[in-house]
Design a protein around this motif. Structure first.
Motif, PDB file in Angstrom:
ATOM      1  N   SER A  60       8.208  -9.852  18.946  1.00 59.05           N
ATOM      2  CA  SER A  60       7.294 -10.680  18.281  1.00 59.05           C
ATOM      3  C   SER A  60       6.850 -10.503  16.994  1.00 59.05           C
ATOM      4  O   SER A  60       6.091 -11.427  16.272  1.00 59.05           O
ATOM      5  CB  SER A  60       6.198 -11.230  19.344  1.00 59.05           C
ATOM      6  N   THR A  61       6.545  -9.113  16.628  1.00 56.86           N
ATOM      7  CA  THR A  61       6.018  -8.745  15.497  1.00 56.86           C
ATOM      8  C   THR A  61       6.911  -7.562  14.673  1.00 56.86           C
ATOM      9  O   THR A  61       7.559  -7.036  15.690  1.00 56.86           O
ATOM     10  CB  THR A  61       4.470  -8.356  15.389  1.00 56.86           C
ATOM     11  N   ILE A  62       6.799  -7.459  13.552  1.00 59.97           N
ATOM     12  CA  ILE A  62       7.468  -6.187  13.241  1.00 59.97           C
ATOM     13  C   ILE A  62       7.017  -5.896  11.713  1.00 59.97           C
ATOM     14  O   ILE A  62       6.295  -7.000  11.070  1.00 59.97           O
ATOM     15  CB  ILE A  62       8.967  -6.418  12.782  1.00 59.97           C
ATOM     16  N   ASN A  63       6.756  -4.560  11.320  1.00 57.13           N
ATOM     17  CA  ASN A  63       6.500  -4.475   9.677  1.00 57.13           C
ATOM     18  C   ASN A  63       7.571  -4.634   8.860  1.00 57.13           C
ATOM     19  O   ASN A  63       8.766  -4.457   9.195  1.00 57.13           O
ATOM     20  CB  ASN A  63       6.073  -2.953   9.803  1.00 57.13           C
ATOM     21  N   PRO A  64       7.201  -5.680   7.997  1.00 56.26           N
ATOM     22  CA  PRO A  64       8.214  -6.261   7.109  1.00 56.26           C
ATOM     23  C   PRO A  64       8.932  -4.965   6.386  1.00 56.26           C
ATOM     24  O   PRO A  64       8.386  -3.948   5.718  1.00 56.26           O
ATOM     25  CB  PRO A  64       7.608  -6.967   6.029  1.00 56.26           C
ATOM     26  N   LEU A  65      10.518  -5.022   6.252  1.00 54.70           N
ATOM     27  CA  LEU A  65      11.177  -4.178   5.556  1.00 54.70           C
ATOM     28  C   LEU A  65      10.872  -4.364   4.012  1.00 54.70           C
ATOM     29  O   LEU A  65      10.738  -2.955   3.269  1.00 54.70           O
ATOM     30  CB  LEU A  65      12.614  -4.315   5.801  1.00 54.70           C
ATOM     31  N   ALA A  66      10.461  -5.462   3.450  1.00 56.00           N
ATOM     32  CA  ALA A  66      10.475  -5.628   2.059  1.00 56.00           C
ATOM     33  C   ALA A  66       8.965  -5.625   1.640  1.00 56.00           C
ATOM     34  O   ALA A  66       8.897  -5.535   0.592  1.00 56.00           O
ATOM     35  CB  ALA A  66      11.482  -6.575   1.428  1.00 56.00           C
ATOM     36  N   GLY A  67       8.130  -5.689   2.646  1.00 56.27           N
ATOM     37  CA  GLY A  67       6.678  -6.052   2.061  1.00 56.27           C
ATOM     38  C   GLY A  67       6.001  -4.550   2.842  1.00 56.27           C
ATOM     39  O   GLY A  67       6.486  -3.594   3.136  1.00 56.27           O
ATOM     40  N   PRO A  68       4.651  -4.890   2.654  1.00 61.29           N
ATOM     41  CA  PRO A  68       3.729  -3.641   2.920  1.00 61.29           C
ATOM     42  C   PRO A  68       3.940  -3.335   4.628  1.00 61.29           C
ATOM     43  O   PRO A  68       4.024  -4.048   5.269  1.00 61.29           O
ATOM     44  CB  PRO A  68       2.267  -4.081   2.831  1.00 61.29           C
ATOM     45  N   ARG A  69       4.211  -1.956   4.772  1.00 62.16           N
ATOM     46  CA  ARG A  69       4.227  -1.454   6.228  1.00 62.16           C
ATOM     47  C   ARG A  69       2.836  -0.887   6.320  1.00 62.16           C
ATOM     48  O   ARG A  69       2.596   0.341   5.704  1.00 62.16           O
ATOM     49  CB  ARG A  69       5.533  -0.633   6.215  1.00 62.16           C
ATOM     50  N   LYS A  70       2.338  -1.110   7.558  1.00 65.87           N
ATOM     51  CA  LYS A  70       1.002  -0.291   7.765  1.00 65.87           C
ATOM     52  C   LYS A  70       1.167   0.543   8.871  1.00 65.87           C
ATOM     53  O   LYS A  70       1.347   0.075  10.024  1.00 65.87           O
ATOM     54  CB  LYS A  70      -0.222  -1.450   8.088  1.00 65.87           C
ATOM     55  N   SER A  71       0.841   1.834   8.561  1.00 66.10           N
ATOM     56  CA  SER A  71       1.066   2.820   9.615  1.00 66.10           C
ATOM     57  C   SER A  71       0.153   2.830  10.727  1.00 66.10           C
ATOM     58  O   SER A  71      -0.931   2.424  10.599  1.00 66.10           O
ATOM     59  CB  SER A  71       0.848   4.238   9.044  1.00 66.10           C
ATOM     60  N   GLY A  72       0.436   2.675  12.188  1.00 63.81           N
ATOM     61  CA  GLY A  72      -0.421   2.639  12.994  1.00 63.81           C
ATOM     62  C   GLY A  72      -0.153   1.145  13.621  1.00 63.81           C
ATOM     63  O   GLY A  72      -0.949   0.865  14.726  1.00 63.81           O
ATOM     64  N   THR A  73       0.485   0.307  12.952  1.00 63.24           N
ATOM     65  CA  THR A  73       0.521  -1.042  13.334  1.00 63.24           C
ATOM     66  C   THR A  73       1.761  -1.251  13.937  1.00 63.24           C
ATOM     67  O   THR A  73       2.792  -0.611  13.465  1.00 63.24           O
ATOM     68  CB  THR A  73       0.232  -1.967  12.457  1.00 63.24           C
TER      69      THR A  73
END
Length: 255
Positions: A60-73
């Motif tokens: 349902s959610t994922i940190n984007p490969l090409a965008g900002p990735r927020k550690s801990g989320t």
């Protein structure tokens, strides 16, 4: 899943050809702070954390490969889905406030086969009630706080085990950590910690408890800490707190 990254981290440093890997995804259970960052540094490819449930067709959610990735989320909502945070009364929570994670979309199950009561509890008005406590930040990134059922209530104070586990993970000897509630005559429950150590390291219960006050309130410090060779896992390799609860539930302590 996070357990696999823990196993890789525990292996002695050795050369590995990862040139054929573009990225890796971590899910099934939240990864402790810093684990994916260390994995990226060691193996040379991005490790992206996401979130989902079988009832929601896995992701349902994922940190984007090409965008900002927020550690801990666990990232931002995937297209075609909605994620909201609600209070115990079912009211939507503003950014930064914790509550239960609800998911809606065509991916959400119709129900559990042959289990109408459980289905009605899990899916209400099209929203899947995940049983997870989370926070959405102002940019729409989701942070999983803990499972509602894992909440420890000590003398009226709510304690989320994941906060204590994150503290324990910051000890250099700790590879795996799990915290459960132990019955207590005076407080109702108190937190008890179980850890497995990194290869070639050792730690005592006293050292673990002395490590906690720097980042935890006094009432959140585990009253006991047990060091195991390995934490129990379920059939798919996720940490299983059930056996740990069974270990501590047989005795009460007053005082």
């Amino acid at each position: 899943m996070a357990t696999i990254y823990a196993a890789l981290e525990a292996r002695p440093g050795c050369a590995a050809d990862t040139s054929g890997l573009r990225f890796a995804v971590c899910g099934a259970a939240p990864a402790p702070g810093g684990r994916l960052t260390r994995s990226e540094a060691r193996f040379g490819f991005p490790a992206i954390e996401g979130y989902g449930l079988s009832e929601g067709s896995v992701a349902s959610t994922i940190n984007p490969l090409a965008g900002p990735r927020k550690s801990g989320t666990v990232g931002i909502v995937l297209p075609g889905q909605e994620v909201v945070i609600v209070s115990g009364e079912g009211k939507p929570q503003p950014a930064g406030q914790r509550g239960e994670v609800l998911i809606r979309g065509a991916n959400v199950m119709r129900g559990y086969l042959g289990r109408p009561q459980e289905s009605a509890e899990a899916v209400r008005n099209g929203w899947l009630h995940t049983g997870d406590v989370g926070i959405l930040d102002e940019d729409g990134y989701l942070r999983i706080v803990d499972r509602i059922k894992d909440l420890i209530i000590r003398g009226g104070e709510n304690i989320y085990p994941k906060e204590i586990e994150e503290c324990l993970y910051r000890h250099p000897a700790v590879l795996e950590a799990a915290v459960v509630g132990k019955p207590h005559d005076r407080y109702g429950e108190v937190p008890v910690a179980f850890v497995a150590t990194r290869p070639g390291t050792a730690v005592t219960a006293e050292e673990l408890q002395d490590h906690c006050p720097a980042s935890l309130a006094r009432y959140k410090i585990p009253t006991e800490a047990d060091v195991l060779e390995e934490l129990p896992k379920n059939s798919v390799g996720k940490p299983d707190k059930g056996p740990l609860r069974a270990t501590v539930s047989g005795s009460r302590r007053s005082g």
